[in-house]
Design a protein around this motif. Structure first.
Motif, PDB file in Angstrom:
ATOM      1  N   VAL A 156       0.873  -1.163   0.000  1.00 35.56           N
ATOM      2  CA  VAL A 156       0.000   0.000   0.000  1.00 35.56           C
ATOM      3  C   VAL A 156       0.915   1.219   0.000  1.00 35.56           C
ATOM      4  N   ILE A 157       0.707   2.100  -0.966  1.00 27.61           N
ATOM      5  CA  ILE A 157       1.508   3.317  -1.072  1.00 27.61           C
ATOM      6  C   ILE A 157       0.556   4.504  -0.943  1.00 27.61           C
ATOM      7  N   ILE A 158       0.645   5.238   0.163  1.00 23.17           N
ATOM      8  CA  ILE A 158      -0.191   6.422   0.370  1.00 23.17           C
ATOM      9  C   ILE A 158       0.639   7.636  -0.026  1.00 23.17           C
ATOM     10  N   GLY A 159       0.063   8.464  -0.894  1.00 21.25           N
ATOM     11  CA  GLY A 159       0.812   9.555  -1.508  1.00 21.25           C
ATOM     12  C   GLY A 159       1.493   9.052  -2.765  1.00 21.25           C
ATOM     13  N   ALA A 160       0.908   8.029  -3.376  1.00 22.41           N
ATOM     14  CA  ALA A 160       1.521   7.337  -4.516  1.00 22.41           C
ATOM     15  C   ALA A 160       1.729   8.223  -5.733  1.00 22.41           C
ATOM     16  N   ALA A 161       0.865   9.198  -5.943  1.00 23.21           N
ATOM     17  CA  ALA A 161       0.932   9.989  -7.170  1.00 23.21           C
ATOM     18  C   ALA A 161       1.861  11.194  -7.064  1.00 23.21           C
ATOM     19  N   GLY A 162       2.490  11.398  -5.922  1.00 24.18           N
ATOM     20  CA  GLY A 162       3.468  12.471  -5.793  1.00 24.18           C
ATOM     21  C   GLY A 162       4.784  12.073  -6.435  1.00 24.18           C
ATOM     22  N   LYS A 222       2.114  -6.672  -6.116  1.00 25.95           N
ATOM     23  CA  LYS A 222       0.772  -6.109  -6.153  1.00 25.95           C
ATOM     24  C   LYS A 222       0.848  -4.743  -5.497  1.00 25.95           C
ATOM     25  N   LEU A 223       0.272  -3.742  -6.160  1.00 21.05           N
ATOM     26  CA  LEU A 223       0.321  -2.380  -5.642  1.00 21.05           C
ATOM     27  C   LEU A 223      -1.090  -1.861  -5.404  1.00 21.05           C
ATOM     28  N   PHE A 224      -1.280  -1.236  -4.256  1.00 24.51           N
ATOM     29  CA  PHE A 224      -2.535  -0.561  -3.944  1.00 24.51           C
ATOM     30  C   PHE A 224      -2.177   0.898  -3.737  1.00 24.51           C
ATOM     31  N   LEU A 225      -2.477   1.724  -4.743  1.00 24.49           N
ATOM     32  CA  LEU A 225      -2.110   3.132  -4.755  1.00 24.49           C
ATOM     33  C   LEU A 225      -3.183   3.963  -4.070  1.00 24.49           C
ATOM     34  N   ALA A 226      -2.770   4.906  -3.236  1.00 26.80           N
ATOM     35  CA  ALA A 226      -3.733   5.761  -2.547  1.00 26.80           C
ATOM     36  C   ALA A 226      -3.202   7.187  -2.495  1.00 26.80           C
ATOM     37  N   GLY A 227      -4.108   8.132  -2.416  1.00 23.70           N
ATOM     38  CA  GLY A 227      -3.759   9.542  -2.320  1.00 23.70           C
ATOM     39  C   GLY A 227      -4.999  10.394  -2.486  1.00 23.70           C
ATOM     40  N   ARG A 228      -4.805  11.705  -2.429  1.00 24.23           N
ATOM     41  CA  ARG A 228      -5.945  12.624  -2.489  1.00 24.23           C
ATOM     42  C   ARG A 228      -6.495  12.834  -3.892  1.00 24.23           C
ATOM     43  N   ASN A 229      -5.651  12.764  -4.900  1.00 27.41           N
ATOM     44  CA  ASN A 229      -6.047  13.166  -6.249  1.00 27.41           C
ATOM     45  C   ASN A 229      -6.378  11.943  -7.108  1.00 27.41           C
ATOM     46  N   ALA A 230      -7.678  11.712  -7.312  1.00 25.94           N
ATOM     47  CA  ALA A 230      -8.132  10.531  -8.050  1.00 25.94           C
ATOM     48  C   ALA A 230      -7.602  10.509  -9.479  1.00 25.94           C
ATOM     49  N   GLU A 277      -0.193  -6.447 -10.603  1.00 22.52           N
ATOM     50  CA  GLU A 277      -1.583  -6.197 -10.212  1.00 22.52           C
ATOM     51  C   GLU A 277      -1.633  -4.841  -9.521  1.00 22.52           C
ATOM     52  N   ILE A 278      -2.485  -3.948 -10.043  1.00 22.87           N
ATOM     53  CA  ILE A 278      -2.533  -2.579  -9.521  1.00 22.87           C
ATOM     54  C   ILE A 278      -3.974  -2.172  -9.259  1.00 22.87           C
ATOM     55  N   HIS A 279      -4.167  -1.526  -8.109  1.00 22.95           N
ATOM     56  CA  HIS A 279      -5.466  -0.969  -7.730  1.00 22.95           C
ATOM     57  C   HIS A 279      -5.203   0.426  -7.190  1.00 22.95           C
ATOM     58  N   ASN A 280      -6.227   1.297  -7.264  1.00 20.35           N
ATOM     59  CA  ASN A 280      -6.060   2.609  -6.649  1.00 20.35           C
ATOM     60  C   ASN A 280      -7.343   3.034  -5.961  1.00 20.35           C
ATOM     61  N   ARG A 281      -7.172   3.903  -4.985  1.00 22.30           N
ATOM     62  CA  ARG A 281      -8.313   4.414  -4.236  1.00 22.30           C
ATOM     63  C   ARG A 281      -7.957   5.772  -3.661  1.00 22.30           C
ATOM     64  N   PRO A 282      -8.775   6.777  -3.978  1.00 21.18           N
ATOM     65  CA  PRO A 282      -8.549   8.081  -3.344  1.00 21.18           C
ATOM     66  C   PRO A 282      -8.801   7.971  -1.835  1.00 21.18           C
ATOM     67  N   VAL A 283      -8.004   8.689  -1.062  1.00 24.05           N
ATOM     68  CA  VAL A 283      -8.174   8.671   0.391  1.00 24.05           C
ATOM     69  C   VAL A 283      -7.663   9.983   0.973  1.00 24.05           C
ATOM     70  N   ASP A 284      -8.344  10.457   1.990  1.00 18.47           N
ATOM     71  CA  ASP A 284      -7.858  11.579   2.785  1.00 18.47           C
ATOM     72  C   ASP A 284      -7.137  10.955   3.969  1.00 18.47           C
ATOM     73  N   ALA A 285      -5.819  10.927   3.908  1.00 16.77           N
ATOM     74  CA  ALA A 285      -5.029  10.232   4.933  1.00 16.77           C
ATOM     75  C   ALA A 285      -5.027  10.949   6.272  1.00 16.77           C
ATOM     76  N   THR A 286      -5.606  12.161   6.338  1.00 15.43           N
ATOM     77  CA  THR A 286      -5.748  12.824   7.636  1.00 15.43           C
ATOM     78  C   THR A 286      -6.992  12.341   8.368  1.00 15.43           C
ATOM     79  N   ASN A 287      -7.802  11.519   7.714  1.00 16.77           N
ATOM     80  CA  ASN A 287      -9.032  10.979   8.298  1.00 16.77           C
ATOM     81  C   ASN A 287      -8.769   9.531   8.716  1.00 16.77           C
ATOM     82  N   SER A 288      -8.748   9.295  10.013  1.00 18.51           N
ATOM     83  CA  SER A 288      -8.379   7.961  10.507  1.00 18.51           C
ATOM     84  C   SER A 288      -9.345   6.877  10.037  1.00 18.51           C
TER      85      SER A 288
END
Length: 191
Positions: free
Chosen positions: A8-14, A31-39, A57-68
């Motif tokens: 899981v990579i949070i902030g993947a698109a930076g 297998k990569l699960f990409l996450a970040g604010r910008n869909a 194998e790649i998946h992505n999901r927008p997430v606000d990582a400041t929200n627990s």
């Protein structure tokens, strides 16, 4: 159960996130699960990675990582979609590039949330997925690997928070991880 490493990579698109995802994809299979604010940036990164590394194998999901709650849901979903996690990396970070006397209270609070809360949320959310006693296992795995995993410091806002885990990785603050493995225990790239 698959032996394919999953991350899981949070902030993947930076900037650093994109480079890290590219490096992990080059070491296929994974297998990569990409996450970040910008869909749209996440979708573009996924498209590029798929075009260059169709075996990953790649998946992505927008997430606000400041929200627990959102981070908890992200890790639950990632674990369900890509299987047991081998690693989690928090690449969220921000700085305010103006004098302190011109920085509003809200800008300061937002910067603290991005830089501090995200690391805590990632570590806490990864715990139930990765198991208990993360720091102890991270220290043990690091000593066994003798520096195979390292913390990179690019610029202050881009510090990649990575801790080896057995064989999982969990996002930690750089200073906390240094403390866990003993001062100088991590191989660091020069700044």
């Amino acid at each position: 159960m698959s032996n394919t490493p999953s991350y899981v990579i949070i902030g993947a698109a930076g900037g650093i996130g994109t480079e890290l995802c590219t490096q992990l994809a080059r070491r296929s299979p994974c297998k990569l699960f990409l996450a970040g604010r910008n869909a749209s940036k996440l979708e573009a990164l996924e498209g590029t990675l798929r075009a260059n590394h169709p075996e990953v194998e790649i998946h992505n999901r927008p997430v606000d990582a400041t929200n627990s709650s959102a981070v908890d849901a992200l890790f639950t979903e990632a674990n369900n979609v890509i299987g047991p996690l081998s690693g989690a990396v928090n690449l969220c970070g921000s700085i305010v590039l103006k004098p302190a006397h011109l920085t509003s209270d809200q800008e300061f609070a937002d910067t603290l949330a991005i830089n501090l809360l995200t690391a805590f949320h990632v570590l806490r959310a990864a715990g139930p997925v990765a198991g208990d006693d993360l720091v102890a296992r991270a220290v043990e795995a690091h000593r066994a690997a003798e520096g195979d995993v390292h913390v990179q410091r690019q610029r202050p806002r881009d510090a990649a928070h990575v801790a080896p885990l057995d064989p999982r990785l969990v996002g930690l603050g750089v200073e906390r991880l240094d403390e866990a493995v003993g001062r100088g225990g991590l191989a660091q790239q020069p700044e």
